[in-house]
Design a protein around this motif. Sequence first.
Motif, short mmCIF file in Angstrom:
data_model
loop_
_atom_site.label_atom_id
_atom_site.label_comp_id
_atom_site.label_asym_id
_atom_site.label_seq_id
_atom_site.Cartn_x
_atom_site.Cartn_y
_atom_site.Cartn_z
N TYR A 1 0.82 -1.21 0.00
CA TYR A 1 0.00 0.00 0.00
C TYR A 1 0.86 1.27 0.00
N ASN A 2 2.14 1.13 0.26
CA ASN A 2 3.05 2.28 0.32
C ASN A 2 3.39 2.74 -1.09
N GLN A 3 3.01 3.99 -1.41
CA GLN A 3 3.22 4.46 -2.78
C GLN A 3 4.68 4.53 -3.16
N LYS A 4 5.59 4.56 -2.19
CA LYS A 4 7.01 4.57 -2.52
C LYS A 4 7.41 3.28 -3.24
N LYS A 5 6.66 2.20 -3.00
CA LYS A 5 6.93 0.92 -3.67
C LYS A 5 6.68 1.01 -5.17
N MET A 6 5.99 2.07 -5.60
CA MET A 6 5.74 2.25 -7.02
C MET A 6 7.03 2.48 -7.80
N ILE A 7 8.07 2.91 -7.11
CA ILE A 7 9.36 3.13 -7.77
C ILE A 7 9.88 1.83 -8.36
N SER A 8 9.75 0.73 -7.59
CA SER A 8 10.30 -0.54 -8.02
C SER A 8 9.27 -1.43 -8.73
N ASN A 9 7.98 -1.32 -8.33
CA ASN A 9 6.98 -2.18 -8.95
C ASN A 9 5.61 -1.51 -8.88
N ARG A 10 5.36 -0.63 -9.82
CA ARG A 10 4.12 0.14 -9.84
C ARG A 10 2.90 -0.77 -9.93
N ASP A 11 2.97 -1.78 -10.79
CA ASP A 11 1.81 -2.65 -11.01
C ASP A 11 1.43 -3.41 -9.76
N LEU A 12 2.43 -3.82 -8.97
CA LEU A 12 2.16 -4.57 -7.75
C LEU A 12 1.39 -3.71 -6.74
N VAL A 13 1.75 -2.44 -6.66
CA VAL A 13 1.05 -1.53 -5.75
C VAL A 13 -0.39 -1.32 -6.22
N LEU A 14 -0.58 -1.06 -7.51
CA LEU A 14 -1.92 -0.80 -8.02
C LEU A 14 -2.81 -2.03 -7.90
#
Length: 275
Positions: free
Chosen positions: A68-81
Amino acid sequence: MIIGCTYDEKVFNIEKLKSAISKGLKSIEISPDLSILSKSEYIDIIEFAVKYDLKINYHIPYFASARYNQKKMISNRDLVLEKYDEFYYLLSEFNKIYTSESIIVYHGEDFNLNEDKEYERTKEIIEYGLKKIGDLNLNCKIAIETIRGGLKRKIGDNHQDLLYIVEEIDSENLGICLDLCHDLMNSFPYDSIYSKNFLEKIIYIHAHGIDISNNLAHISILKSKLNLLDKIIFLNNYKSSFILNIELLSDYTGSSFFKDLFSDIKILNKIIEDI
């Protein structure tokens, strides 16, 4: 003002919820994730809330998964979404039962090296949520929360951050969640002053106490070293339709969770009745 509380799954159950309602509880806030409870367990809570005419609001369950941490979008955007898709799927199921308006509380991102990027990711994840709300025809609004700062800045540790996000996105379905404790700690030892523009953007309120000497938050409002009651009276006079969610967490209150919660509900309802 409508008094609600956070549904802490570690200690709450239907019987305890009945007791809270008897004390004057009118709303609950749930952080739904299938790693915490099953879909059927959440449905039971939603159906019970509808039966007893409780309002239902939500909080992104950051504690349940780092995805749920948007910072994870840096490495894997699709996984967060994908994780947010799961969250909104649950809300779409709940919306079949509870059709009144709900608020969904979001946090802004911690600052790291590039403030522009952190603002953009925070806006992106909120805009993604607003699109899901539209696509799924959910009766929901998003509220970005005032967050306590510290050694490291976070989006939301001052009013200007939140106003920037809300005004940049410019959606009727986006506003501010004022966490009274976080906000007062950010200005401590001085008072927090609300501009007219900031007040107009508030759509939801969190309240919990803090033991400043031990840095222990999410405790009883009545045990707090900060005076939240004056702010609550002011906000109730400003807009009596606000929902104020008492955000106690059993990890911090320990075994006194329900004693503290019931005391807070009682005193807040009395304050509102006496105004």
